[in-house]
Design a protein around this motif. Structure first.
Motif, mmCIF file in Angstrom:
data_model
loop_
_atom_site.group_PDB
_atom_site.id
_atom_site.type_symbol
_atom_site.label_atom_id
_atom_site.label_comp_id
_atom_site.label_asym_id
_atom_site.label_seq_id
_atom_site.Cartn_x
_atom_site.Cartn_y
_atom_site.Cartn_z
ATOM 1 N N GLU A 6 28.970 39.806 3.368
ATOM 2 C CA GLU A 6 29.534 38.403 2.813
ATOM 3 C C GLU A 6 29.343 37.920 2.803
ATOM 4 O OE1 GLU A 6 33.793 40.555 4.126
ATOM 5 O OE2 GLU A 6 33.354 38.878 5.514
ATOM 6 N N LEU A 20 33.716 33.522 -3.294
ATOM 7 C CA LEU A 20 33.176 34.207 -1.638
ATOM 8 C C LEU A 20 32.332 35.301 -2.890
ATOM 9 C CD1 LEU A 20 36.073 34.560 0.385
ATOM 10 C CD2 LEU A 20 34.461 32.721 0.615
ATOM 11 N N CYS A 22 31.021 39.612 -2.048
ATOM 12 C CA CYS A 22 30.848 40.833 -0.975
ATOM 13 C C CYS A 22 29.430 41.876 -2.103
ATOM 14 C CB CYS A 22 32.192 41.243 -0.104
ATOM 15 S SG CYS A 22 32.386 42.783 0.051
ATOM 16 N N TRP A 36 39.478 42.181 -1.113
ATOM 17 C CA TRP A 36 40.359 40.591 -0.557
ATOM 18 C C TRP A 36 41.420 40.432 -0.200
ATOM 19 C CZ3 TRP A 36 35.293 38.866 0.968
ATOM 20 C CH2 TRP A 36 34.355 38.596 -0.306
ATOM 21 N N CYS A 95 36.485 41.115 3.057
ATOM 22 C CA CYS A 95 36.453 42.389 1.685
ATOM 23 C C CYS A 95 36.488 43.528 2.805
ATOM 24 C CB CYS A 95 34.566 41.738 1.467
ATOM 25 S SG CYS A 95 34.653 43.676 0.200
ATOM 26 N N GLY A 111 33.847 43.949 5.509
ATOM 27 C CA GLY A 111 32.728 43.225 5.809
ATOM 28 C C GLY A 111 34.186 42.791 7.472
ATOM 29 N N THR A 114 34.546 35.893 6.431
ATOM 30 C CA THR A 114 34.238 35.149 6.507
ATOM 31 C C THR A 114 35.071 33.483 6.430
ATOM 32 O OG1 THR A 114 32.229 34.158 4.930
ATOM 33 C CG2 THR A 114 33.762 35.144 3.832
#
Length: 120
Positions: A6, A20, A22, A36, A95, A111, A114
């Motif tokens: 990510e 964003l 990924c 997401w 993600c 993920g 973030t």
């Protein structure tokens, strides 16, 4: 093994935008859905947006009209364009990819997350 990378989080003022990304890597037979999710401090993780194989999308009511999920040309990257950001959008964004491995076992990969902070 499926891995997700990510990027794109950060600090933005209310009303601002972030994108964003990924990217999925590894060996897999198929990807059925990409999405997401986000988790704010003291709250449960919630779905923000999802896109399935057909291209159909689903959004949380709180982000409809402001966020857009999309895939890259190779369908190995998923994006989340976030516009008109609000302080309540502050959270760690994760993600998620769901699919089948080469031995036809289902996988559900996440993920590392973030941080998105809307303040100012």
């Amino acid at each position: 093994q499926v891995q997700l990378a990510e990027s794109g989080g950060g600090l933005v003022q209310p009303g601002g935008s972030l994108r964003l990304s990924c990217t999925v890597s590894g060996s897999m037979f198929s990807i059925n859905a990409m999405g997401w999710y986000r988790q704010a401090p003291g709250k449960e993780r919630e779905m923000v947006a999802r896109i399935i194989t057909s291209g159909s999308t689903e959004y949380a009511d709180s982000v409809k009209g402001r966020f857009t999920i999309s895939r890259g040309d190779t369908k190995m990257t998923v994006y989340l364009q976030m516009n008109s950001l609000k302080p309540e959008d502050t959270a760690v964004y994760y993600c998620n990819v769901v699919g089948y491995s080469m031995n036809f076992r289902s996988f559900d990969s996440w993920g590392q997350g973030t941080q998105v902070t809307v303040s100012g």
